[in-house]
Design an enzyme around this catalytic site. Sequence first.
Site, PDB file in Angstrom:
ATOM      1  N   LYS A 214      -1.831  18.763   8.035  1.00  0.00           N
ATOM      2  CA  LYS A 214      -1.461  19.199   6.678  1.00  0.00           C
ATOM      3  C   LYS A 214      -2.692  19.528   5.857  1.00  0.00           C
ATOM      4  O   LYS A 214      -2.646  20.399   4.992  1.00  0.00           O
ATOM      5  CB  LYS A 214      -0.603  18.134   5.985  1.00  0.00           C
TER       6      LYS A 214
ATOM      7  N   LYS B   6       5.968  22.666  17.320  1.00  0.00           N
ATOM      8  CA  LYS B   6       7.299  22.139  16.957  1.00  0.00           C
ATOM      9  C   LYS B   6       7.969  23.003  15.873  1.00  0.00           C
ATOM     10  O   LYS B   6       7.286  23.645  15.066  1.00  0.00           O
ATOM     11  CB  LYS B   6       7.209  20.677  16.512  1.00  0.00           C
TER      12      LYS B   6
ATOM     13  N   LYS C  91      10.124  22.736   9.058  1.00  0.00           N
ATOM     14  CA  LYS C  91      10.725  23.241   7.808  1.00  0.00           C
ATOM     15  C   LYS C  91       9.810  24.218   7.094  1.00  0.00           C
ATOM     16  O   LYS C  91      10.255  25.132   6.446  1.00  0.00           O
ATOM     17  CB  LYS C  91      10.898  22.078   6.824  1.00  0.00           C
TER      18      LYS C  91
HETATM   19  P1  TYM Z   1      10.504  15.087   8.184  1.00  0.00           P
HETATM   20  O1  TYM Z   1      11.185  15.327   6.875  1.00  0.00           O
HETATM   21  O2  TYM Z   1       9.376  15.990   8.552  1.00  0.00           O
HETATM   22  O3  TYM Z   1      11.546  15.151   9.357  1.00  0.00           O
HETATM   23  C1  TYM Z   1      12.754  14.403   9.325  1.00  0.00           C
HETATM   24  C2  TYM Z   1      13.086  13.924  10.736  1.00  0.00           C
HETATM   25  O4  TYM Z   1      13.195  15.041  11.623  1.00  0.00           O
HETATM   26  C3  TYM Z   1      12.372  14.828  12.766  1.00  0.00           C
HETATM   27  N1  TYM Z   1      11.853  16.130  13.209  1.00  0.00           N
HETATM   28  C4  TYM Z   1      12.050  16.646  14.419  1.00  0.00           C
HETATM   29  N2  TYM Z   1      12.693  16.174  15.495  1.00  0.00           N
HETATM   30  C5  TYM Z   1      12.722  16.961  16.591  1.00  0.00           C
HETATM   31  N3  TYM Z   1      12.143  18.193  16.650  1.00  0.00           N
HETATM   32  C6  TYM Z   1      11.479  18.697  15.600  1.00  0.00           C
HETATM   33  N4  TYM Z   1      10.933  19.896  15.675  1.00  0.00           N
HETATM   34  C7  TYM Z   1      11.407  17.910  14.415  1.00  0.00           C
HETATM   35  N5  TYM Z   1      10.849  18.109  13.197  1.00  0.00           N
HETATM   36  C8  TYM Z   1      11.128  17.000  12.471  1.00  0.00           C
HETATM   37  C9  TYM Z   1      11.259  13.904  12.282  1.00  0.00           C
HETATM   38  O5  TYM Z   1      10.670  13.204  13.351  1.00  0.00           O
HETATM   39  C10 TYM Z   1      12.005  13.012  11.326  1.00  0.00           C
HETATM   40  O6  TYM Z   1      12.633  11.964  12.031  1.00  0.00           O
HETATM   41  N6  TYM Z   1       7.518  11.184   7.321  1.00  0.00           N
HETATM   42  C11 TYM Z   1       8.881  11.574   7.630  1.00  0.00           C
HETATM   43  C12 TYM Z   1       9.873  11.152   6.559  1.00  0.00           C
HETATM   44  C13 TYM Z   1       9.850   9.692   6.246  1.00  0.00           C
HETATM   45  C14 TYM Z   1      10.395   8.656   7.058  1.00  0.00           C
HETATM   46  C15 TYM Z   1      10.164   7.464   6.334  1.00  0.00           C
HETATM   47  C16 TYM Z   1      11.028   8.644   8.295  1.00  0.00           C
HETATM   48  C17 TYM Z   1       9.343   9.118   5.126  1.00  0.00           C
HETATM   49  N7  TYM Z   1       9.530   7.795   5.194  1.00  0.00           N
HETATM   50  C18 TYM Z   1      10.547   6.231   6.855  1.00  0.00           C
HETATM   51  C19 TYM Z   1      11.421   7.415   8.804  1.00  0.00           C
HETATM   52  C20 TYM Z   1      11.174   6.236   8.085  1.00  0.00           C
HETATM   53  C21 TYM Z   1       8.934  13.094   7.716  1.00  0.00           C
HETATM   54  O7  TYM Z   1       8.076  13.785   7.208  1.00  0.00           O
HETATM   55  O8  TYM Z   1      10.053  13.570   8.287  1.00  0.00           O
END
Ligand code: TYM
Length: 333
Positions: A115, A197, A200
């Site tokens: 990032k 990957k 978003k």
């Molecule tokens: P975020 O918002 O980027 O993504 C949400 C969830 O989607 C999963 N994910 C994917 N899984 C498979 N293939 C992909 N291409 C892919 N892109 C995203 C992520 O692994 C995630 O499970 N830091 C976290 C948000 C967060 C969080 C937490 C998660 C904040 N606090 C506490 C668990 C527990 C994040 O940026 O997810």
Amino acid sequence: MSDDKKIIFSGMQPSGLITLGNYLGALNNWTKLQDEYNCLYCIVDMHAITVRQNPAQLRKASRDVLMQYIASGLDPEKNIIYYQSHVSAHAELSWVLNCYTYMGELSRMTQFKEKSQKHADNINSGLFTYPVLMASDILLYQTDLVPVGEDQRQHLEITRDIAMRFNGIYGDVFKVPEAYISKVGAKVMALQQPEKKMSKSDENKNNTIALMDEPSIIMSKFKKAVTDSDNEVRFSDDKPGVSNLLSIYSAVTGITIPEAEKEFANVGYGNFKTSVGEAVVARLEPLQKRVADLEKNKDYLDSIIKINGEKANHLANKTLRKVHKKIGFPPRV
Ligand code: TYM
């Protein structure tokens, strides 16, 4: 929440449109866990501002994530679904845990490195301490399991390290959580660049499928997906495009990858890609209809946020009070 069930916590950033990667890596698995566990599913708006957001868009995206959680099948009566910014204990615990986390640990985080490269003009300290806020999210609720995609594994490890360090000093304050990463769908790749990957924030919209993409758009993105030149539908490390499509197909249909390979044994890539697109559309269409219904029901959504926010505050403050006491903050009288 019933006392005899284990606790699950997970979250998603309202930093853009939820993708098929988010759905298959996380959301889709969450819905399977809601009967067996006490679950909290957060909309982590505080994490989203580590990258500059437009206020109106952030508000809308947060509401969209809420609707998509429910439309995917998360029952707001069974699960605590809430906005992170409504529970101030997240920020408060995060400050405390910052004092128990080393700069060296945070500098090793892959997501921080990625990032900060991508947003070189805004490498703020929130981006750097992001994993500490994430650890706070999880540890506040005495979480047992955290269902996430593969890309969050490193953040889970640092969460465990912080919890164990804190417990080592003050006794058993936090439950040390485990990551819960499913085999299928844990890493959905970009359709045009299957070596990275699906994300978003990707600027190339042909790389991502948004949950709310119209069926015709979904079909056209799958038809344009990158494959390779040998026209053989087979799962292999040297066939990232085809393997990604097979994984998506398997995750949305429940058909195993070897079965899918058989199904497409003598089928050209064109038809294969059409079938994958159709399977995704079939999965997403009912969800999209439910979102359209929820959109008309503002009062219902508001009441969910209010009730669940109160429940989350109550649980989070229990842990926060314990932490304050352990570290020696004066009691409130
Ligand atoms: P975020 O918002 O980027 O993504 C949400 C969830 O989607 C999963 N994910 C994917 N899984 C498979 N293939 C992909 N291409 C892919 N892109 C995203 C992520 O692994 C995630 O499970 N830091 C976290 C948000 C967060 C969080 C937490 C998660 C904040 N606090 C506490 C668990 C527990 C994040 O940026 O997810």
